[in-house]
Design a protein around this motif. Structure first.
Motif, mmCIF file in Angstrom:
data_model
loop_
_atom_site.group_PDB
_atom_site.id
_atom_site.type_symbol
_atom_site.label_atom_id
_atom_site.label_comp_id
_atom_site.label_asym_id
_atom_site.label_seq_id
_atom_site.Cartn_x
_atom_site.Cartn_y
_atom_site.Cartn_z
ATOM 1 N N ARG A 54 0.928 -1.265 -0.122
ATOM 2 C CA ARG A 54 -0.027 0.165 0.092
ATOM 3 C C ARG A 54 0.937 1.207 -0.038
ATOM 4 N N SER A 55 2.173 1.060 -0.324
ATOM 5 C CA SER A 55 3.015 2.236 -0.380
ATOM 6 C C SER A 55 2.511 3.171 -1.339
ATOM 7 N N GLU A 56 3.100 4.415 -1.678
ATOM 8 C CA GLU A 56 2.870 5.391 -2.731
ATOM 9 C C GLU A 56 3.479 4.931 -4.092
ATOM 10 N N GLU A 57 2.843 5.604 -5.146
ATOM 11 C CA GLU A 57 3.109 5.088 -6.458
ATOM 12 C C GLU A 57 4.725 5.152 -6.591
ATOM 13 N N SER A 58 5.531 6.118 -6.262
ATOM 14 C CA SER A 58 6.942 6.238 -6.552
ATOM 15 C C SER A 58 7.713 5.072 -5.908
ATOM 16 N N GLN A 60 6.363 2.289 -4.888
ATOM 17 C CA GLN A 60 6.100 0.821 -5.567
ATOM 18 C C GLN A 60 7.073 0.864 -6.923
ATOM 19 N N TYR A 107 -3.378 -3.057 -5.385
ATOM 20 C CA TYR A 107 -2.485 -2.014 -4.701
ATOM 21 C C TYR A 107 -1.956 -1.111 -5.584
ATOM 22 N N SER A 111 -2.651 2.964 -5.801
ATOM 23 C CA SER A 111 -1.584 4.019 -5.461
ATOM 24 C C SER A 111 -1.386 5.035 -6.699
ATOM 25 N N CYS A 112 -1.979 4.961 -7.762
ATOM 26 C CA CYS A 112 -1.810 5.683 -8.872
ATOM 27 C C CYS A 112 -2.877 6.823 -8.776
#
Length: 112
Positions: A54-58, A60, A107, A111-112
């Motif tokens: 569940r971390s942010e897009e960058s 991931q 996920y 995040s996007c």
């Protein structure tokens, strides 16, 4: 823990992964039924498995680049600004017949 009753699914996935040409395979179902274990068992040694979180897009993208770098040295030395650039770079670098498995794909989308 014993892995039971997945012979048919394993056979179908292995057949799809051994086909010539690119393909997109979706494995879905309720949680906690062994989908991730099934995927890990059918992947070959040179395939890449990545479990999103569940971390942010960058973050991931950075984590996925690190997972790819295990097979393709230096892949994580670039900061990919978007998903398209990361997937294009992977497509360019990957060996023919490689599989990139993105587990917990929702996920990534969230995040996007």
């Amino acid at each position: 823990m014993e892995f039971l009753d997945r012979e048919e699914e394993s056979k179908r996935l292995k057949a799809e992964l051994s086909r010539k040409g690119a393909s997109f395979v979706v494995v879905y179902g309720r949680r906690r039924l062994g989908k991730s274990t099934l995927l890990k068992r059918v992947l070959k040694e040179n395939d890449i498995y990545f479990m999103a979180d569940r971390s942010e897009e960058s973050a991931q993208r950075r984590f996925l680049a690190m997972a790819i770098a295990v097979r393709y040295e230096g892949f994580d030395s670039v900061a990919y600004p978007d998903w398209e650039s990361l997937f294009r770079a992977f497509n360019y670098r990957c060996a023919k017949g490689s599989t990139l498995c993105l587990d917990e794909f929702p996920y990534l989308v969230k995040s996007c």
